[in-house]
Scaffold this motif. Structure first.
Motif, PDB file in Angstrom:
ATOM      1  N   GLU A 158      38.697 -15.537 -12.529  1.00  0.00           N
ATOM      2  CA  GLU A 158      38.146 -14.477 -13.374  1.00  0.00           C
ATOM      3  C   GLU A 158      38.213 -13.111 -12.675  1.00  0.00           C
ATOM      4  N   ILE A 159      37.966 -13.095 -11.388  1.00  0.00           N
ATOM      5  CA  ILE A 159      38.059 -11.833 -10.649  1.00  0.00           C
ATOM      6  C   ILE A 159      39.503 -11.332 -10.658  1.00  0.00           C
ATOM      7  N   ALA A 160      40.438 -12.258 -10.473  1.00  0.00           N
ATOM      8  CA  ALA A 160      41.856 -11.883 -10.490  1.00  0.00           C
ATOM      9  C   ALA A 160      42.239 -11.310 -11.851  1.00  0.00           C
ATOM     10  N   ALA A 161      41.807 -11.991 -12.916  1.00  0.00           N
ATOM     11  CA  ALA A 161      42.172 -11.559 -14.269  1.00  0.00           C
ATOM     12  C   ALA A 161      41.620 -10.155 -14.549  1.00  0.00           C
ATOM     13  N   ARG A 162      40.390  -9.905 -14.105  1.00  0.00           N
ATOM     14  CA  ARG A 162      39.791  -8.587 -14.337  1.00  0.00           C
ATOM     15  C   ARG A 162      40.601  -7.493 -13.659  1.00  0.00           C
ATOM     16  N   ALA A 163      41.041  -7.768 -12.452  1.00  0.00           N
ATOM     17  CA  ALA A 163      41.814  -6.760 -11.716  1.00  0.00           C
ATOM     18  C   ALA A 163      43.178  -6.528 -12.378  1.00  0.00           C
ATOM     19  N   HIS A 164      43.864  -7.612 -12.732  1.00  0.00           N
ATOM     20  CA  HIS A 164      45.188  -7.458 -13.357  1.00  0.00           C
ATOM     21  C   HIS A 164      45.116  -6.576 -14.604  1.00  0.00           C
ATOM     22  N   ALA A 165      44.114  -6.835 -15.461  1.00  0.00           N
ATOM     23  CA  ALA A 165      44.038  -6.141 -16.748  1.00  0.00           C
ATOM     24  C   ALA A 165      43.974  -4.624 -16.590  1.00  0.00           C
ATOM     25  N   GLU A 166      43.414  -4.170 -15.481  1.00  0.00           N
ATOM     26  CA  GLU A 166      43.268  -2.727 -15.313  1.00  0.00           C
ATOM     27  C   GLU A 166      44.276  -2.130 -14.334  1.00  0.00           C
ATOM     28  N   ARG A 167      45.205  -2.961 -13.864  1.00  0.00           N
ATOM     29  CA  ARG A 167      46.172  -2.452 -12.882  1.00  0.00           C
ATOM     30  C   ARG A 167      47.620  -2.529 -13.344  1.00  0.00           C
ATOM     31  N   LEU A 168      47.901  -3.431 -14.288  1.00  0.00           N
ATOM     32  CA  LEU A 168      49.294  -3.680 -14.668  1.00  0.00           C
ATOM     33  C   LEU A 168      50.017  -2.414 -15.109  1.00  0.00           C
ATOM     34  N   GLY A 206      44.549 -16.221 -17.054  1.00  0.00           N
ATOM     35  CA  GLY A 206      44.000 -14.898 -17.376  1.00  0.00           C
ATOM     36  C   GLY A 206      44.928 -13.776 -16.951  1.00  0.00           C
ATOM     37  N   GLY A 207      45.466 -13.889 -15.765  1.00  0.00           N
ATOM     38  CA  GLY A 207      46.380 -12.871 -15.265  1.00  0.00           C
ATOM     39  C   GLY A 207      47.707 -12.895 -16.000  1.00  0.00           C
TER      40      GLY A 207
END
Lengths: 365, 207
Positions: free
Chosen positions: A53-63, A94-95
């Motif tokens: 979940e932490i990974a998915a949150r970061a990806h969504a705002e960095r891609l 998620g990512g």
């Protein structure tokens, strides 16, 4: 009109958010025009492993930020690209989903075609990006999440000779580091400590070496490290620096021995195909380990096979390999439409029986 | 003649795929499709259908609007990731609108917006006549007692329905922000990621 293609690649299947632009003209070496990787090591440091979940949150705002960066660095307009390649699996869903949705948005708004790419194919085709290897070559993919031997016959044709039945070696390095109170990621830190250690002091197992075939197991090895640690602690009340270094060295040697022997067996199967330029290629973060690289090189040379390992930045997760794999698939006619699905499980070799997660959802890798 | 701003809004923060195309004050096309899964495969196709229905295209849009939650984490990310990709490829702003803002749009204040957070909890945000209070996640019982204590309209979840449907409301809220400084939409989670630090302590290192 030339056949030159310029592709954007997007990767977000684990804990690295990445974008890259690769250009290739048939007959010439592919060119990585820009490649950006935003890691997440610090975000997961407190948890002893990647938290999905932490990974998915970061990806969504960095891609999209990574994509903007590679476009800015190259001065290439999105609309002038020939294709957008995106990792559509396997990986942390998620990512992968965020990457796929971002790619769909980029493709829909620009009219540039999109190609969904298998992350493992990205790794497996990297030697063609870096060294223009010709098919078939033998690939050892060895990373934090994967470990398998593949004969790469074509950009969409792989035979899996064997792989891990439980943990990947990178995972075992991470867990060993954790057991010994070292930081993360475990690969480089265990390697550094192993340099000062005595690899013969602790007798650690070489799982599955007594069985035929190329399958591997690393879960028991990690448990053996834990047992060895606990017996030292029971005796002394703690670990000395030397104890720790010796455990690191013993562990690293065990992994090297297993990979070397299984590579020897994989080479037998591969060489039976009489490849014109027999080559073993490695990819994945564990390929950065100096000792492992050295033993693999030795085994290759002993068997009359060339050895190649892409530069580290292209061994670990990156988007240049996704752009490249997308380009290879695009040339073969692959296109994805707006219904492209993110797949947590997506084995490269669809014909061999699955080793991991062989439940009703199918094989993971 | 000045063209009316055209806003495409969408939301997948709960068990649905919702989208609306707003031109000035007029909804040109709108869809709400209940679905518990498959939003990632459906969303972009749905958006194309809406544009075709309104006889227009991507290049005619003035801005994009997206529901940023709170709600289903994965669902929120599906729309937020898509809108950020679209914003970059179309070169138009993407405006993030929270589920609370969409629920209270057009309603008299004071009002509190509630969204089901599962596990007997609700996402809660209160809009007084003077200000907007901090959004939070609270127990269902706490929400009930808060509602009893004050003269407050509750909107959303089991309470009174909002004036506008989800995507329509998101588009209308976004319309009030056209021209504001551009900020990339980010999911509003309100609930921390499920992650626990490792249990086994590190071994003691002897000197």
């Amino acid at each position: 009109m030339t056949n030159t293609l310029t592709f954007l690649g997007i990767e977000s299947s684990c804990d690295d958010t990445a974008a890259a632009i690769v250009r290739h003209t048939p007959g010439a070496a592919p060119e990585i025009l820009s490649s950006v990787v935003m890691g997440q090591t610090a975000l997961h440091a407190d948890f002893g492993g990647v938290v999905p979940e932490i990974a998915a949150r970061a990806h969504a705002e960095r891609l999209d930020i990574c994509v903007e960066q590679v476009l800015a660095e190259t001065g290439i307009a999105l609309k002038s690209l020939d294709g957008i390649a995106v990792t559509a699996g396997p990986g942390l869903i998620g990512g992968v989903l965020s990457g796929v949705m971002c790619a769909k948005g980029l493709s829909a708004g620009s009219g540039v075609p999109m190609v969904g790419v298998n992350h493992l194919a990205g790794h497996a085709l990297t030697p063609r990006l870096t060294d223009q290897l010709s098919f078939p070559y033998l690939m050892l993919l060895v990373s934090g999440g994967h470990c398998q031997f593949l004969i790469v016959h074509g950009s969409d044709h792989f035979t899996r000779l064997g792989g891990t039945i439980d943990d990947a070696p990178g995972e075992a390095f991470d867990k060993t580091a954790k057991i010994l109170g070292l930081g993360q990621p475990g690969g480089p830190i265990v390697e550094r400590h192993a340099q000062n250690g005595d690899e013969k002091r602790f007798r650690l197992p070489r799982p599955l070496l007594d069985r035929p075939g190329c399958d591997m197991s690393f879960s028991g090895l990690k448990t053996a490290v834990l047992r060895a640690r606990d017996s030292v602690i029971a005796e002394k009340g703690g670990l000395t620096e030397q104890d720790r270094d010796d455990l690191c060295a013993g562990f690293q040697r065990a992994v090297s021995d297993v990979l070397a022997e299984k590579t020897r067996r994989a080479l037998v199967d591969y060489l039976a195909l009489n490849p014109v330029e027999p080559t073993l290629a490695v990819a994945g973060g564990v390929a950065a380990n100096t000792q492992i690289r050295a033993v693999l090189e030795t085994v290759s040379l002993e068997n009359g096979t060339a050895f190649t390992a892409p530069p580290l930045a292209l061994c670990t997760d990156n988007a240049a390999m996704i752009a490249w794999a997308g380009m290879e698939r695009f040339r073969a006619g692959d296109r994805s439409d707006m219904t492209l699905a993110a797949r947590p499980r997506w084995p490269l070799d669809q014909s061999s029986p699955s080793m991991l997660g062989s439940g009703k959802k199918g094989a993971k890798a | 003649m000045l063209r009316k701003p055209m806003i495409l809004a969408f939301d997948t923060s709960a068990a649905h795929c919702a989208a609306a195309l707003l031109s000035g004050d007029e909804v040109l096309a709108e869809r709400f499709e209940p679905m518990t899964k498959g939003q990632a495969e459906r969303l972009m196709v749905l958006l194309s259908e809406i544009l075709i229905e309104a006889n227009t295209g991507w290049e005619e849009l003035t801005a994009l609007a997206v529901g940023v939650g709170p709600g289903n984490f994965t669902g929120v990310r599906i729309s937020v990731s898509a809108v950020r990709g679209l914003s970059l490829s179309l070169g138009i702003p993407a405006i993030g609108v929270t589920g609370f803002e969409a629920l209270v749009y057009g309603l008299e204040r004071p009002v509190a917006a509630t969204i089901d957070a599962r596990r007997n909890q609700v996402y809660w945000q209160q809009f007084t006549t003077a200000e907007v209070l901090q959004a939070e996640i609270i127990d269902g019982s706490e929400a009930e007692s808060r509602a009893k204590g004050q003269l407050l309209t509750l909107v959303g979840d089991q309470n009174r329905p909002p004036l506008f449907s989800t995507a329509n409301a998101i588009a209308r809220v976004a319309a009030t922000r056209l021209g504001d400084p551009v900020q990339k939409p980010a999911p509003l989670y309100l609930r921390a990621a499920d992650a626990a630090p490792p249990r086994d302590p590190a071994p003691k290192i002897l000197q």
